[in-house]
Design a protein around this motif. Structure first.
Motif, mmCIF file in Angstrom:
data_model
loop_
_atom_site.group_PDB
_atom_site.id
_atom_site.type_symbol
_atom_site.label_atom_id
_atom_site.label_comp_id
_atom_site.label_asym_id
_atom_site.label_seq_id
_atom_site.Cartn_x
_atom_site.Cartn_y
_atom_site.Cartn_z
ATOM 1 N N LYS A 684 -3.940 -3.940 -5.134
ATOM 2 C CA LYS A 684 -5.106 -3.842 -6.001
ATOM 3 C C LYS A 684 -5.532 -5.196 -6.564
ATOM 4 O O LYS A 684 -6.734 -5.503 -6.613
ATOM 5 C CB LYS A 684 -4.833 -2.852 -7.136
ATOM 6 N N PRO A 685 -4.601 -6.084 -7.040
ATOM 7 C CA PRO A 685 -5.040 -7.400 -7.537
ATOM 8 C C PRO A 685 -5.770 -8.241 -6.493
ATOM 9 O O PRO A 685 -6.560 -9.122 -6.839
ATOM 10 C CB PRO A 685 -3.728 -8.067 -7.969
ATOM 11 N N HIS A 686 -5.520 -7.948 -5.210
ATOM 12 C CA HIS A 686 -6.192 -8.695 -4.143
ATOM 13 C C HIS A 686 -7.526 -8.071 -3.749
ATOM 14 O O HIS A 686 -8.202 -8.586 -2.847
ATOM 15 C CB HIS A 686 -5.287 -8.765 -2.904
ATOM 16 N N GLY A 687 -7.890 -6.962 -4.432
ATOM 17 C CA GLY A 687 -9.167 -6.330 -4.128
ATOM 18 C C GLY A 687 -9.138 -5.436 -2.907
ATOM 19 O O GLY A 687 -10.194 -5.122 -2.348
ATOM 20 N N ILE A 688 -7.963 -5.019 -2.486
ATOM 21 C CA ILE A 688 -7.834 -4.155 -1.308
ATOM 22 C C ILE A 688 -7.443 -2.760 -1.780
ATOM 23 O O ILE A 688 -6.448 -2.583 -2.484
ATOM 24 C CB ILE A 688 -6.773 -4.704 -0.334
ATOM 25 N N ARG A 689 -8.235 -1.781 -1.372
ATOM 26 C CA ARG A 689 -7.975 -0.398 -1.754
ATOM 27 C C ARG A 689 -7.648 0.415 -0.506
ATOM 28 O O ARG A 689 -8.533 0.650 0.317
ATOM 29 C CB ARG A 689 -9.184 0.204 -2.468
ATOM 30 N N PRO A 690 -6.395 0.848 -0.350
ATOM 31 C CA PRO A 690 -6.050 1.680 0.813
ATOM 32 C C PRO A 690 -6.828 2.984 0.805
ATOM 33 O O PRO A 690 -7.205 3.504 -0.251
ATOM 34 C CB PRO A 690 -4.547 1.927 0.632
#
Length: 726
Positions: A684-690
């Protein structure tokens, strides 16, 4: 009895015929012929069938009633509790001491006033004696005989008067001679102090006789509040003022409230119990508590309608106090000045409407505190942390995300980890601490699992195990004020939620207690995974049904457990759900900043003596983890080849653990759901949402949360461009 033949919904079911019936054969009805008689075994259609069972015999009914009867306690609850018994004895001693001191200080005044009134008293005594000797009380009878010209009656009364006067005169002369002799003897033979005492007693006695009835000498040392006695008439009047049609109609017919027990004195108030009219529930009355108080002519804080959980929803218990609950003097808290705590045993933390102590066991729980601002939420959290601090074994982690320093008395004096504020460094400090707590949770689970069954029969930490330093199973209490700051954080919100949910679910058995307080009890500020699993709930005033049920549990509002009924003056008063009991109204002990600081100092001194002061309170700061230089996104690209556009989170975690066991090995020990949630939080901190990734296994399509490799590659490329530009 109910006549089934007249009910449109209850019809008698005929018994099956004993002979075969020819459905094809029909006979024209004959109006003159008598109705056919029923065959043997058939039921007469005109017969009245009773569906109510006959009443049982008197003996059977009585036995059934006494078997299900509720037995009253042999020994009162306050006498069974050592804490309440000591408090009652202490109150009696203080009350007696107050009375003695009050009147002792005013004794010179009492003596002076009696001395001034003694001449009047002497005159009254002498006059009364003369009237008694002369038989003045019978003078009206003699006068009446004279007025009616009844000579016989008058002569009879005169003879009786002469006899009575002679006897009384003799007694008076003897008393005078004895008194004079005693006076001369005292004057000649008695020492001076006896003479002084005798004269003083005589003067005081004459002063008491001369005291007017409307001017009492002794004033009250205690002003007892005057509260109107609760009667059935007053209760019916108040219920009739609620504006509920069913109650109004029932009162008009002579009913309205069926009392199931006498109105009795219950603590500092009155208790009435009974059944409301059919269709009216206790929640209907609670919703109109302000009107009920108006009908009773009592302050709102004195009126507390309650439901009876084990009875039907129309059974009302109405308790009316002598004083407003928020203004009544609360008994002295036993732990305010002395005493230690065992967190595995119940500890008093507040009082109910009747002034009785309410206890709480902090271990084996996770707690949620909810309220609107300025209602005492932070004070209640600090009180619970002070209780925990008085157990020298407890390790406290305190976080004041409001940043006003309300938890500093506990944090600076006792806490192992403490932070006030919501700056980035404060959030970083907290997330590192929670990560350590999660690892500690896993370590404790392994320790408990490895213990012999005779030492840990229930697979949870006990007081004896917590005292063994070698096991490291001491209590850990985490207190967070304004917890919504954590869960709504852009970068670490998901990880905070994941760890706190884990602590709420598995922490109590391992000796870890999480206490969360918030002024915004909604699904975002208080995730449902946490609120649904919290075993202790404290709800001060809230504004709506949603907030009420988020803290107290689903459908609490419908069951009549409504913290919305508290007024703005009810600070510290809340609904408490926990400790194996139904929801109770509790007024928490008020511990201001000075009191909190004093208790925290006492807790710190006890820890210093036991050699258990460490962490933040001892001036130690946690060491920040050194950077490993590991790039999570790069590692994901390494374990997910370009030929695999999507992969499940669980699969990625297993591959990462195989790639770098020293870095990701702990992740592989989690369950499948935990792996998925943990990787989601890390990304989430990297802006990636599975998202959902479908796989076809053995002919079935299975959906699980997973990553898209292209999203990870895009973030890696974006980071590389940023570094190159820098």
């Amino acid at each position: 009895m109910t006549d089934v033949s007249r009910s449109p919904h209850l019809r008698p079911v005929p018994d099956p015929p004993t002979e075969p019936v020819n459905l094809r054969k029909t006979t024209a009805p004959d109006s003159d012929a008598p109705p056919p008689r029923p065959r043997v075994g058939e039921r007469d259609p005109d017969e009245v069938v009773m569906v109510d069972a006959p009443p049982p015999a008197n003996g059977t009914r009585f036995l059934d009633r006494i078997k299900t009867a509720r037995r009253r306690e042999v020994v009162p609850a306050w006498l069974r509790s050592p804490t309440e018994a000591r408090a009652a004895a202490r109150w009696v001693a203080q009350y007696a001491g107050h009375l003695a001191a009050y009147h002792a200080i005013r004794s010179p005044k009492y003596v002076g006033v009696l001395a001034l009134r003694s001449p009047v008293g002497a005159a009254r005594f002498l006059g009364g004696t003369l009237r008694w000797v002369s038989d003045a009380e019978a003078a009206p009878l003699r006068a009446a005989a004279v007025a009616s010209e009844d000579a016989a009656e008058y002569m009879m009364l005169t003879r009786k008067r002469d006899d009575r006067v002679r006897l009384r005169m003799t007694l008076a002369v003897l008393a005078a001679l004895i008194g004079l002799g005693a006076t001369l003897a005292l004057y000649v033979l008695a020492p001076m102090w006896v003479q002084v005492v005798s004269v003083t007693a005589l003067v005081l006695a004459m002063g008491a006789i001369g005291t007017p009835k409307d001017q009492p000498l002794i004033t009250r040392a205690v002003e007892i509040p005057k509260a109107q006695r609760l009667t059935s008439e007053i209760v019916l009047r108040a219920l009739g003022a609620l504006g509920i049609p069913a109650i109004t109609q029932a009162i008009g017919k002579g009913g309205g409230f069926a009392f199931t027990a006498p109105i009795t004195r219950d603590g500092p108030g009155w208790r009435a119990q009974g059944d409301l009219p059919y269709g009216v529930t206790v929640t209907d009355v609670i919703d109109r508590r302000d009107k009920l108080a108006s009908g009773l002519r009592r302050p709102l804080g004195c009126v507390w309608p309650e439901a009876v959980p084990e009875e039907h929803t129309g059974r009302l218990v109405l308790w009316v106090g002598d004083q407003d609950m928020s203004k009544a003097k609360q008994p002295a808290w036993p732990l305010a000045r002395s005493g230690a705590v065992d967190l595995f045993k119940p500890v008093a933390f507040g009082t109910d409407q009747r002034g009785r102590w309410v206890e709480l066991t902090l271990m084996y729980i996770a707690g949620v505190i909810g309220a609107i601002p300025r209602m005492g939420k932070t004070f209640l959290l600090r009180l619970l942390l002070l209780i925990a601090a008085l157990d020298v074994r407890a390790e406290l982690h305190t976080y004041d995300l409001k940043g006003t320093g309300d938890l500093d008395p506990v944090g600076d004096r006792v806490s192992y980890r403490h932070r006030a504020g919501d700056e980035d460094e404060d959030i970083e400090y907290a997330i590192r601490d929670l990560r350590e707590l999660r690892e500690e949770l896993r370590r404790r689970a392994k320790v408990i699992r490895s213990l012999p069954r005779d030492l840990c029969p229930e697979s949870k930490v006990t007081s004896e195990l917590a005292s063994k330093k070698s096991l490291g199973l001491h209590p850990i209490v985490v207190g967070v004020d304004e917890c919504q700051v954590w869960f709504e954080h852009d970068k670490y919100g998901a990880e905070f939620e994941e760890i706190c949910t884990d602590l709420v679910k598995r922490g109590p058995a391992t000796g870890i207690v999480l206490l969360l307080a918030t002024q915004r009890p909604d699904a975002k500020a208080l995730p449902t995974g946490i609120s649904a699993n919290a075993s202790a709930r404290f709800c001060l005033k809230v504004m709506g049904q949603l907030e009420n049920d988020m803290v107290l549990g689903t459908s609490s509002y419908k069951r009549g457990v409504r913290a919305t009924m508290f007024s703005w003056a009810d600070k510290g008063i809340h609904y408490f759900v926990g400790e194996g009991a139904d929801a109770r109204i509790v007024r928490a002990v008020y511990a201001d900043a000075m009191t909190a600081d004093t208790i925290a100092l006492r807790a710190r001194t006890a820890r210093e003596r036991a050699g258990l002061l460490n962490g933040h309170a001892a001036g130690e700061q946690p060491t920040k983890p050194e950077s490993t230089g590991v790039d999570l996104l790069a590692d994901i690209l390494a374990v997910v080849p370009a030929s695999e556009p999507k992969a499940w989170n669980e699969t990625v975690v297993d591959r990462l653990a195989e790639l770098r066991p020293e870095q990701y090995g702990a992740w592989a020990q989690m369950s499948g759901e935990e792996k998925t949630a943990h990787l989601t939080a890390q990304l989430k901190p990297h802006g990636i949402r599975p998202g959902q990734v479908a796989r076809r296994i053995e002919g079935k399509t299975i959906n699980q949360r997973g990553i898209t490799r292209a999203d990870v590659a895009a973030k890696v490329a974006e980071s590389s461009q940023t570094r190159d530009a820098g």
